[in-house]
Every structure is written in structure tokens, then in C-alpha cells.
Design a protein around this motif. Structure first.
Motif, short mmCIF file in Angstrom:
data_model
loop_
_atom_site.label_atom_id
_atom_site.label_comp_id
_atom_site.label_asym_id
_atom_site.label_seq_id
_atom_site.Cartn_x
_atom_site.Cartn_y
_atom_site.Cartn_z
N GLY A 274 0.79 -1.30 -0.15
CA GLY A 274 0.01 -0.02 0.26
C GLY A 274 0.90 1.19 -0.07
N LYS A 275 0.27 2.19 -0.78
CA LYS A 275 1.17 3.50 -0.74
C LYS A 275 1.40 4.08 0.53
N ASN A 276 0.32 4.46 1.53
CA ASN A 276 0.77 5.01 3.00
C ASN A 276 1.60 4.01 3.72
N THR A 277 1.43 2.81 3.63
CA THR A 277 2.43 2.03 4.47
C THR A 277 3.83 2.15 3.81
N GLY B 77 13.61 0.28 4.16
CA GLY B 77 13.37 0.06 2.48
C GLY B 77 14.01 1.12 1.61
N SER B 78 14.09 0.93 0.47
CA SER B 78 14.39 1.84 -0.50
C SER B 78 13.50 1.71 -1.68
N GLU B 79 13.26 2.75 -2.56
CA GLU B 79 12.66 2.80 -3.77
C GLU B 79 13.02 1.89 -4.70
N SER C 193 -0.78 -3.82 -10.80
CA SER C 193 -1.88 -2.87 -10.83
C SER C 193 -1.72 -1.64 -10.03
N GLY C 194 -0.77 -1.11 -10.24
CA GLY C 194 -0.49 0.20 -9.28
C GLY C 194 -0.24 0.12 -7.73
N VAL C 195 -0.65 -0.99 -7.32
CA VAL C 195 -0.35 -1.10 -5.77
C VAL C 195 0.79 -1.70 -5.40
N PRO C 196 1.62 -0.80 -4.62
CA PRO C 196 3.07 -1.04 -4.33
C PRO C 196 2.86 -2.08 -3.16
N PHE C 197 4.23 -2.97 -3.26
CA PHE C 197 4.62 -3.50 -2.07
C PHE C 197 6.17 -3.97 -2.00
N LEU C 198 6.71 -4.09 -0.78
CA LEU C 198 7.89 -4.08 -0.40
C LEU C 198 8.07 -5.22 0.61
#
Length: 98
Positions: free
Chosen positions: A66-69, A79-81, A88-93
Motif C-alpha cells: 500500500g502507498k501509505n504503508t 527500505g528503498s525505492e 496494478s499500481g499497488v506497491p509492495f515491499l
């Protein structure tokens, strides 16, 4: 801002599964790839930003969605970029602290 979290101990490490609360229970689909943001993996409790910061700082293995997380994590220097992937545009790390 609210986050959904599940905390477990894994091989003597504190493992945090955390996502934006509004993503809980959703399936993210892109082509043949599906990511399920399930209550069993991310949904033990809903917390506010201050508690999320403490958990992010004190966990050694972190699975986040999620973007906010992820914005909060990067703001804390966790973490890093370069490690961020998107479905589908939802980020995970995923972060492993050494």
C-alpha cells in the motif's frame, strides 16, 4: 491514517505484515498475477500511524503493501525505492533488516 497488521515471531525475528487498512480483503490482479491481501496474513488488528511507526522500526522482517504503508516506511529510512514492486499500481515491499 490506519494500517492493518499481523505480528509474528519467525526464527527469533519479529515479523510484521502490514498494509493500508483499506486494502484488507482485496485481490489485486495484473495479467496472470494475483496478490490477495487476506485478513489471515495482514489482519489481526487495525492501528494508527504512531503505532505503525514503532512496529516498522522494531521489526526485522517486514512485508508491506500500500502507498501509505510504504511511504511511512521510506520516511523512517526503512527500505528503498529500488525495492518497491507494483501490481496494478499497488506497491509492495519486503524488507529484511540485518
Amino acid at each position: 491514517m490506519q494500517f492493518s497488521v499481523k505480528i509474528t515471531e519467525y526464527q527469533k525475528n519479529l515479523m510484521l505484515n502490514i498494509c493500508d487498512a483499506d486494502l484488507l480483503g482485496k485481490n489485486i490482479v495484473q495479467n496472470e498475477l494475483t496478490m490477495t491481501i487476506s485478513k489471515s496474513y495482514y489482519g489481526d488488528q487495525i492501528i494508527e500511524e504512531d503505532e505503525a511507526k514503532k512496529l516498522l522500526e522494531n521489526s526485522t522482517i517486514i512485508n508491506m503493501v500500500g502507498k501509505n504503508t510504504i511511504s511511512l516506511s521510506l520516511e523512517l529510512g526503512i527500505g528503498s525505492e529500488n525495492g518497491i514492486k507494483k501490481i496494478s499500481g499497488v506497491p509492495f515491499l519486503i524488507v529484511f533488516k540485518m
